[in-house]
Design an enzyme around this catalytic site. Structure first.
Site, mmCIF file in Angstrom:
data_model
loop_
_atom_site.group_PDB
_atom_site.id
_atom_site.type_symbol
_atom_site.label_atom_id
_atom_site.label_comp_id
_atom_site.label_asym_id
_atom_site.label_seq_id
_atom_site.Cartn_x
_atom_site.Cartn_y
_atom_site.Cartn_z
ATOM 1 N N ASN A 44 40.323 7.958 28.456
ATOM 2 C CA ASN A 44 41.728 8.116 28.829
ATOM 3 C C ASN A 44 42.621 7.264 27.925
ATOM 4 O O ASN A 44 42.242 6.155 27.492
ATOM 5 C CB ASN A 44 41.971 7.827 30.316
ATOM 6 C CG ASN A 44 41.477 6.484 30.794
ATOM 7 O OD1 ASN A 44 40.553 5.920 30.232
ATOM 8 N ND2 ASN A 44 42.088 5.978 31.851
ATOM 9 N N VAL A 45 43.784 7.817 27.632
ATOM 10 C CA VAL A 45 44.770 7.153 26.771
ATOM 11 C C VAL A 45 46.099 7.199 27.508
ATOM 12 O O VAL A 45 46.733 8.257 27.605
ATOM 13 C CB VAL A 45 44.868 7.858 25.398
ATOM 14 C CG1 VAL A 45 45.886 7.152 24.515
ATOM 15 C CG2 VAL A 45 43.504 7.903 24.700
ATOM 16 N N GLU A 46 46.485 6.049 28.054
ATOM 17 C CA GLU A 46 47.690 6.006 28.890
ATOM 18 C C GLU A 46 48.946 5.821 28.037
ATOM 19 O O GLU A 46 48.891 5.651 26.814
ATOM 20 C CB GLU A 46 47.528 4.905 29.940
ATOM 21 C CG GLU A 46 46.343 5.197 30.856
ATOM 22 C CD GLU A 46 46.231 4.248 32.025
ATOM 23 O OE1 GLU A 46 46.835 3.151 32.006
ATOM 24 O OE2 GLU A 46 45.513 4.618 32.981
ATOM 25 N N CYS A 84 44.066 12.198 30.165
ATOM 26 C CA CYS A 84 42.788 11.912 30.818
ATOM 27 C C CYS A 84 41.667 11.906 29.771
ATOM 28 O O CYS A 84 41.809 12.497 28.691
ATOM 29 C CB CYS A 84 42.462 12.973 31.857
ATOM 30 S SG CYS A 84 43.438 12.893 33.372
ATOM 31 N N GLU A 95 39.105 13.593 29.819
ATOM 32 C CA GLU A 95 38.683 14.977 29.554
ATOM 33 C C GLU A 95 39.560 15.620 28.488
ATOM 34 O O GLU A 95 39.096 16.470 27.722
ATOM 35 C CB GLU A 95 38.745 15.793 30.847
ATOM 36 C CG GLU A 95 37.755 15.347 31.916
ATOM 37 C CD GLU A 95 38.267 14.216 32.794
ATOM 38 O OE1 GLU A 95 39.222 13.522 32.396
ATOM 39 O OE2 GLU A 95 37.714 14.032 33.888
ATOM 40 N N CYS A 108 40.105 15.456 37.478
ATOM 41 C CA CYS A 108 41.267 15.853 38.270
ATOM 42 C C CYS A 108 41.440 17.376 38.164
ATOM 43 O O CYS A 108 40.779 18.050 37.365
ATOM 44 C CB CYS A 108 42.520 15.115 37.797
ATOM 45 S SG CYS A 108 43.220 15.732 36.248
ATOM 46 N N CYS A 122 42.184 18.733 34.732
ATOM 47 C CA CYS A 122 41.048 18.668 33.810
ATOM 48 C C CYS A 122 39.963 19.662 34.183
ATOM 49 O O CYS A 122 39.219 20.117 33.310
ATOM 50 C CB CYS A 122 40.522 17.240 33.746
ATOM 51 S SG CYS A 122 41.691 16.167 32.887
HETATM 52 O O1 LIG Z 1 38.855 12.382 35.834
HETATM 53 C C1 LIG Z 1 39.711 11.537 35.540
HETATM 54 C C2 LIG Z 1 40.454 10.838 36.504
HETATM 55 C C3 LIG Z 1 41.362 9.887 36.066
HETATM 56 N N1 LIG Z 1 41.526 9.633 34.745
HETATM 57 C C4 LIG Z 1 42.434 8.586 34.288
HETATM 58 C C5 LIG Z 1 43.883 8.937 34.223
HETATM 59 C C6 LIG Z 1 44.521 7.557 34.346
HETATM 60 O O2 LIG Z 1 44.578 6.971 33.063
HETATM 61 C C7 LIG Z 1 43.565 6.777 35.198
HETATM 62 C C8 LIG Z 1 44.024 6.608 36.630
HETATM 63 O O3 LIG Z 1 44.277 7.845 37.211
HETATM 64 O O4 LIG Z 1 42.341 7.492 35.168
HETATM 65 C C9 LIG Z 1 40.789 10.313 33.794
HETATM 66 O O5 LIG Z 1 40.912 10.048 32.598
HETATM 67 N N2 LIG Z 1 39.936 11.251 34.232
HETATM 68 ZN ZN LIG Z 2 42.530 14.776 34.403
#
Ligand SMILES: O=c1ccn([C@H]2C[C@H](O)[C@@H](CO)O2)c(=O)[nH]1
Ligand SMILES: [Zn+2]
Length: 135
Positions: free
Chosen positions: A50-52, A61, A63, A94, A97
């Site tokens: 994940n890259v916020e 996410c 994915e 989620c 994804c």
């Molecule tokens: O399946 C998932 C669920 C959550 N996140 C990330 C999104 C966010 O950066 C953090 C909290 O929701 O987790 C993912 O990358 N994949």
């Molecule tokens: Zn997702």
């Protein structure tokens, strides 16, 4: 790693790839690093983290970046998927994804869950897909 559609899925290798990807996460806002990894039908492993973003809703996410890696490494179809959080727990994708994974699924896509392996159809029943588009 066993390759192709015939052999058994090496779930330990997928967990390992997902964990390595998780360690690359950029998650300063949630402090919830995630790693995703998948086996392609031709035997490659692709992964992502994940890259916020300061604009929270723009977060990618794990994915999402994994699908980018899939495309950039030659494309193809997904056969098995594993996602893990920073505590080493298996994580479900989620809803958004699940749709991303559905697009790139192979003839059978298996996902590791906390309660064992499930199929794409089980985790996203009655999915919308490219077959529903008409011109
Ligand atoms: O399946 C998932 C669920 C959550 N996140 C990330 C999104 C966010 O950066 C953090 C909290 O929701 O987790 C993912 O990358 N994949
Ligand atoms: Zn997702």
């Amino acid at each position: 790693m066993s390759a192709g559609t015939g052999g058994a899925v090496d779930w330990a290798a997928l967990r390992s790839a997902a964990t390595a990807a998780m360690q690359r996460a950029y998650a300063p806002y949630s402090s919830f690093p995630v790693g995703a990894a998948a086996l392609t039908e031709d035997g490659r492993i692709v992964s992502g983290c994940n890259v916020e973003n300061a604009s929270y809703g723009l977060t990618l996410c794990a994915e999402c970046t994994m699908v980018g890696a899939l495309q950039m490494s030659g494309g193809g179809k997904l056969r098995a998927f594993f996602c893990v959080d920073g505590a080493g727990q298996v994580l479900m994708p989620c809803g958004r994804c699940r749709q991303l994974l559905y697009e790139h699924r192979g003839s059978r896509l298996e996902l590791m869950t906390a309660s064992g392996v499930k199929t794409m159809d089980e985790v996203l029943p009655d999915a919308f897909g490219p077959e529903h588009l008409s011109d």
